[in-house]
Motif scaffolding. Sequence first.
Motif, PDB file in Angstrom:
ATOM      1  N   MET A   1       7.891  -3.119 -17.488  1.00  0.00           N
ATOM      2  CA  MET A   1       7.677  -4.092 -16.458  1.00  0.00           C
ATOM      3  C   MET A   1       8.248  -3.622 -15.127  1.00  0.00           C
ATOM      4  SD  MET A   1       7.000  -7.702 -17.226  1.00  0.00           S
ATOM      5  CE  MET A   1       6.895  -9.080 -16.405  1.00  0.00           C
ATOM      6  N   GLU A   2       9.447  -3.116 -15.169  1.00  0.00           N
ATOM      7  CA  GLU A   2      10.071  -2.618 -13.945  1.00  0.00           C
ATOM      8  C   GLU A   2       9.337  -1.386 -13.429  1.00  0.00           C
ATOM      9  OE1 GLU A   2      14.141  -2.073 -14.975  1.00  0.00           O
ATOM     10  OE2 GLU A   2      14.470  -4.214 -15.250  1.00  0.00           O
ATOM     11  N   SER A   3       8.824  -0.595 -14.331  1.00  0.00           N
ATOM     12  CA  SER A   3       8.080   0.590 -13.907  1.00  0.00           C
ATOM     13  C   SER A   3       6.783   0.194 -13.207  1.00  0.00           C
ATOM     14  CB  SER A   3       7.797   1.513 -15.084  1.00  0.00           C
ATOM     15  OG  SER A   3       6.974   0.859 -16.030  1.00  0.00           O
ATOM     16  N   GLU A   4       6.150  -0.900 -13.643  1.00  0.00           N
ATOM     17  CA  GLU A   4       4.938  -1.402 -12.972  1.00  0.00           C
ATOM     18  C   GLU A   4       5.267  -1.838 -11.552  1.00  0.00           C
ATOM     19  OE1 GLU A   4       1.604  -1.593 -13.663  1.00  0.00           O
ATOM     20  OE2 GLU A   4       2.207  -0.238 -15.282  1.00  0.00           O
ATOM     21  N   TYR A   5       6.386  -2.534 -11.414  1.00  0.00           N
ATOM     22  CA  TYR A   5       6.817  -2.973 -10.083  1.00  0.00           C
ATOM     23  C   TYR A   5       7.023  -1.775  -9.164  1.00  0.00           C
ATOM     24  CZ  TYR A   5       9.934  -4.402  -6.337  1.00  0.00           C
ATOM     25  OH  TYR A   5      10.513  -4.572  -5.107  1.00  0.00           O
ATOM     26  N   LEU A   6       7.719  -0.762  -9.674  1.00  0.00           N
ATOM     27  CA  LEU A   6       7.977   0.435  -8.865  1.00  0.00           C
ATOM     28  C   LEU A   6       6.678   1.150  -8.508  1.00  0.00           C
ATOM     29  CD1 LEU A   6      11.184   1.909 -10.531  1.00  0.00           C
ATOM     30  CD2 LEU A   6      10.979   0.858  -8.280  1.00  0.00           C
ATOM     31  N   LYS A   7       5.751   1.223  -9.435  1.00  0.00           N
ATOM     32  CA  LYS A   7       4.456   1.862  -9.154  1.00  0.00           C
ATOM     33  C   LYS A   7       3.715   1.109  -8.043  1.00  0.00           C
ATOM     34  CE  LYS A   7       3.262   4.021 -13.556  1.00  0.00           C
ATOM     35  NZ  LYS A   7       2.330   3.969 -14.691  1.00  0.00           N
ATOM     36  N   ARG A   8       3.692  -0.214  -8.149  1.00  0.00           N
ATOM     37  CA  ARG A   8       2.965  -1.020  -7.151  1.00  0.00           C
ATOM     38  C   ARG A   8       3.631  -0.983  -5.787  1.00  0.00           C
ATOM     39  NH1 ARG A   8       3.316  -6.419  -8.330  1.00  0.00           N
ATOM     40  NH2 ARG A   8       4.583  -6.004 -10.135  1.00  0.00           N
ATOM     41  N   SER A   9       4.949  -1.072  -5.751  1.00  0.00           N
ATOM     42  CA  SER A   9       5.627  -1.233  -4.464  1.00  0.00           C
ATOM     43  C   SER A   9       5.933   0.091  -3.766  1.00  0.00           C
ATOM     44  CB  SER A   9       6.904  -2.050  -4.637  1.00  0.00           C
ATOM     45  OG  SER A   9       7.775  -1.424  -5.556  1.00  0.00           O
ATOM     46  N   VAL A  10       6.366   1.100  -4.463  1.00  0.00           N
ATOM     47  CA  VAL A  10       6.750   2.350  -3.800  1.00  0.00           C
ATOM     48  C   VAL A  10       6.132   3.587  -4.422  1.00  0.00           C
ATOM     49  CG1 VAL A  10       8.939   1.486  -2.904  1.00  0.00           C
ATOM     50  CG2 VAL A  10       8.875   2.528  -5.166  1.00  0.00           C
ATOM     51  N   GLY A  11       5.264   3.401  -5.386  1.00  0.00           N
ATOM     52  CA  GLY A  11       4.702   4.537  -6.127  1.00  0.00           C
ATOM     53  C   GLY A  11       4.009   5.549  -5.250  1.00  0.00           C
ATOM     54  N   THR A  12       3.067   5.107  -4.437  1.00  0.00           N
ATOM     55  CA  THR A  12       2.299   6.017  -3.589  1.00  0.00           C
ATOM     56  C   THR A  12       3.209   6.674  -2.555  1.00  0.00           C
ATOM     57  OG1 THR A  12       0.372   4.608  -3.850  1.00  0.00           O
ATOM     58  CG2 THR A  12       0.303   6.177  -2.053  1.00  0.00           C
ATOM     59  N   CYS A  13       4.038   5.876  -1.930  1.00  0.00           N
ATOM     60  CA  CYS A  13       4.939   6.391  -0.889  1.00  0.00           C
ATOM     61  C   CYS A  13       5.894   7.429  -1.472  1.00  0.00           C
ATOM     62  CB  CYS A  13       5.712   5.217  -0.280  1.00  0.00           C
ATOM     63  SG  CYS A  13       7.060   5.701   0.803  1.00  0.00           S
ATOM     64  N   LEU A  14       6.516   7.077  -2.577  1.00  0.00           N
ATOM     65  CA  LEU A  14       7.492   7.967  -3.184  1.00  0.00           C
ATOM     66  C   LEU A  14       6.839   9.245  -3.692  1.00  0.00           C
ATOM     67  CD1 LEU A  14      10.491   7.761  -3.446  1.00  0.00           C
ATOM     68  CD2 LEU A  14      10.217   6.766  -5.713  1.00  0.00           C
ATOM     69  N   ALA A  15       5.663   9.137  -4.269  1.00  0.00           N
ATOM     70  CA  ALA A  15       4.968  10.327  -4.785  1.00  0.00           C
ATOM     71  C   ALA A  15       4.628  11.269  -3.648  1.00  0.00           C
ATOM     72  CB  ALA A  15       3.704   9.904  -5.533  1.00  0.00           C
ATOM     73  N   LYS A  16       4.114  10.727  -2.531  1.00  0.00           N
ATOM     74  CA  LYS A  16       3.769  11.576  -1.378  1.00  0.00           C
ATOM     75  C   LYS A  16       5.026  12.199  -0.768  1.00  0.00           C
ATOM     76  CE  LYS A  16      -0.506   9.227  -0.034  1.00  0.00           C
ATOM     77  NZ  LYS A  16      -1.176   8.450   1.017  1.00  0.00           N
ATOM     78  N   GLY A  17       6.070  11.389  -0.641  1.00  0.00           N
ATOM     79  CA  GLY A  17       7.324  11.895  -0.062  1.00  0.00           C
ATOM     80  C   GLY A  17       7.942  12.987  -0.912  1.00  0.00           C
ATOM     81  N   LEU A  18       8.004  12.785  -2.209  1.00  0.00           N
ATOM     82  CA  LEU A  18       8.569  13.801  -3.109  1.00  0.00           C
ATOM     83  C   LEU A  18       7.719  15.065  -3.097  1.00  0.00           C
ATOM     84  CD1 LEU A  18       9.683  11.569  -6.115  1.00  0.00           C
ATOM     85  CD2 LEU A  18      11.164  12.757  -4.475  1.00  0.00           C
TER      86      LEU A  18
END
Length: 136
Positions: free
Chosen positions: A1-18
């Motif tokens: 559940m928490e992983s879904e939240y992270l994917k929705r809220s910062v997933g794209t941003c964090l993936a691009k930044g990393l």
Amino acid sequence: MESEYLKRSVGTCLAKGLAEVVELRPADPIEYLAHWIYKYRKNLDEEKKRDLERAKLEQEREEAQVELDMLEKIKEEQLMIEQKLAEEQQAQLKRELEELELKKLVEEKAEELLLQQKAQENTVNVMGESEEESPS
């Protein structure tokens, strides 16, 4: 559940930044990632603002086009009204001219009849005088 939240809220941003941190390998990756995320958010806000401005401009353009179309339609209607008025004026002038010609013909005919009547009266008078002069 928490992983879904992270994917929705910062997933794209964090993936691009990393991905950029891995590609560039800065000396302080945490500080670089923090600035990159801040800039990413700022860019998203600016893009959203541009999209809103674009939508507003498009709406204004559509409203202006509707107004131009209405003005064009009004001009066309005005032109049609002017043409119809000119046609009606022409027809009225034609009727008045025909009435004047008819009136002139009637007057000429009346004058001709009056002249014929006077000529007949003169003929009758002349004949009456001739008969009075030669009774024998």
